[in-house]
Design an enzyme around this catalytic site. Structure first.
Site, short mmCIF file in Angstrom:
data_model
loop_
_atom_site.label_atom_id
_atom_site.label_comp_id
_atom_site.label_asym_id
_atom_site.label_seq_id
_atom_site.Cartn_x
_atom_site.Cartn_y
_atom_site.Cartn_z
N GLU A 162 47.77 21.86 -1.43
CA GLU A 162 46.46 22.50 -1.63
C GLU A 162 45.53 22.16 -0.50
O GLU A 162 45.69 21.14 0.17
CB GLU A 162 45.85 22.09 -2.97
CG GLU A 162 46.07 20.69 -3.41
CD GLU A 162 45.66 19.63 -2.44
OE1 GLU A 162 44.52 19.74 -1.92
OE2 GLU A 162 46.44 18.69 -2.19
N GLU A 314 47.43 18.57 0.84
CA GLU A 314 48.13 19.61 1.61
C GLU A 314 49.62 19.68 1.24
O GLU A 314 50.33 20.54 1.73
CB GLU A 314 48.04 19.40 3.13
CG GLU A 314 46.65 19.33 3.70
CD GLU A 314 46.64 19.13 5.23
OE1 GLU A 314 47.73 19.09 5.85
OE2 GLU A 314 45.55 19.00 5.79
#
Lengths: 353, 353
Positions: A162, A314
């Protein structure tokens, strides 16, 4: 899970040329993957990383060390190959897909970014629901679609990442509501708040939880949506919802998931609350330095492979653990058995007294 | 170490598109390697694994779960590609060298095994010195030669492994003598003794330590060899000595070393006692399940990257950590800076109160 294949893999493992258990958790990983994949010799060479990006309206409360424009800029950085997850994906020869669920700063079209905009970020969850039910369903469906694309592409392992300034705030709020914990138990520095910033963030989450509690009381219990979905819409973010949708779909389609850190684990908690069987398909990559992660891991019953004090998100912690899974599979699949190697030591001698 | 290059690498790291410190220990590894290699962007693509094999006379005391014939059989298994370290080396595309320092069971010549036989194993250290001084010097020199071959081959990282039934007994004895600890503090199950077996092994090591203490008292302090070398000859094994020699040579020639588990760390302790500067060139891969490892790590001041409950030896724990070092280097070298990526978020906002 394929319990019979898990047993077959365990029988193979017992014959490999090493003392029983000497490869520690690498043995456990190989057996888990064997049962998940229904293969005596599992493999995770083909890895799909899907990064969901979205802004969070709650940043207007001053809960992040970075401004929301960074979400869009970092997605562009990922698309250009400059972000941590891009470098990791390339190094691992993993497929990477970037899905834009909605940023506050408009994003120019880019061939490496899938536009799946729901809205220019979620609403400010401290003051009202983060999403409408329809937006939450859209985000869950985007996650599900990403998982199905991974399966169609032949992925053997799914990693969800994310990017979204403010998403540790939303994740902490969701986890507090699901685990019935106060804000102080799950709010941390995120990208780098100082202690005054963390205190402020705790107050914002506490206010959001109070708002959510009142709203939930006002809704008749059986008239609404399933409780975890209601929490997600009220307190989550598009990225958290998409991750949860992806994890449920992976489980339903029997694709192993490697969880990342705090945000990913909160999404996993939502997924497990929506679909308890999803837990069987989750592997735990790393313990995040974000302090709330430990409590979420405990709720999920997961013990991560790595503890490297990472806290980037991430999907970077999960990506870092991929080589461990691959080595576990290679060892399990390629080591010689005692019989093959002509090693005659498998029956322990008893020690003289 | 190249402190200036360490600072240059730190300056680069501060500009990478991530919150400061968010990659945790991967950042620390990249900076250590930069200072070791004298490169702002270090690399550990070229890895040399050298496995030293030798038998230990002390096995006649019944200190191992496996018979000594397994040492030779396992070296043949390594040469054939079936052992854990062989599988790992292939998966990592690392060079592997097998050096036979002397097995109890004669070994047939094999193109993949370098014959450097000193004797058919060390003598029984419970009853007399494990090696003569000349044998100890030979083993140290074999280690040194292996390190120099690695350097000549262009290695960027050295991993030393070992194979030798009985070598946790010798290693525990060496560590007890150097750290002035009782046998109970450092003796563990090795390849898989039960608790009665561990108790017996502790008594054997205690007896060896008592013999060593008497012999050391009988030698005038300035007439002998350096104390760590005397301990090594009295209580060690050819493999432990060769590892120590290799580690000293790597440090002298500025080649980073990635330590493995218990035996490797005991050899590292010998190396540091012989040559204190050697400590600067050591990286710590994993915490072994062998209980004595924690004390040796503490003496070396090392915090391993991995804790996967591994206890196989061969260099397998170090090999498993290689991808972490490689990813740390890739992230450090290949991530975009804030300026390159046009990300404007590096100045944290202050949170409103």
């Amino acid at each position: 899970l394929d319990a019979a294949m898990g047993r077959a893999a365990a029988a193979r493992q017992a014959q490999l040329t090493k003392p029983p258990g000497a490869l520690g958790r690498l043995e456990e990983v190989a057996l888990r993957l064997a049962a998940m994949q229904g293969r005596e010799r599992p493999s995770v060479e083909r890895v799909r990383i899907c990064v969901f990006a979205a802004d969070n309206g709650v940043v207007e409360e001053g809960v992040s060390a970075f401004p929301p424009s960074v979400t869009m800029q970092m997605v562009m950085n990922m698309a250009a190959g400059g972000a941590a997850i891009s470098v990791l994906a390339l190094a691992l020869e993993a497929d990477i897909e970037l899905v834009n669920l909605g940023t506050a700063t408009p994003m120019s079209p880019h061939p490496a970014v899938r536009d799946a905009t729901i809205a220019p970020g979620s609403a400010n969850l401290a003051r009202g629901p983060a999403m409408t039910d329809a937006q939450c369903d859209q985000a869950l469906a985007q996650g599900r679609a990403a998982a199905l694309r991974a399966i169609d592409a032949g992925a053997e392992l799914f990693i969800g990442g994310e990017m979204g300034i403010g998403n540790t705030t939303a994740s902490a709020a969701v986890a507090c509501a699901l685990l019935e914990q106060p804000a102080a138990a799950l709010v941390g520095p995120g990208t780098g708040l100082d202690s005054a910033g963390v205190k402020h963030k705790q107050r914002v989450v506490a206010r959001a939880l109070e708002r959510h509690r009142r709203a939930a009381q006002a809704t008749p219990p059986d008239a609404g949506r399933p409780a975890p979905a209601a929490v997600l819409a009220s307190l989550g973010g598009f990225d958290v919802a998409a991750l949860a949708g992806a994890y449920v779909a992976c489980a339903q389609r029997r694709l192993p998931v490697l969880l990342d850190g705090f945000i990913s684990s909160v999404a996993a908690l939502v997924a497990v609350r929506l679909c308890p069987g999803a837990a069987d398909w989750m592997l735990f990559s790393h313990a995040s330095a974000e302090p709330g992660h430990a409590l979420v891991l405990q709720a999920l019953g997961g013990v991560p492979l790595l503890d490297l004090e990472m806290r980037l998100g991430e999907g970077s912690g999960a990506a870092t653990a991929v080589p461990l899974l691959r080595l576990a599979c290679r060892l399990h699949g390629d080591m010689a058995t005692f019989a093959e190697a002509g090693v005659k030591g498998q029956a322990p001698l008893s020690a003289p007294q």
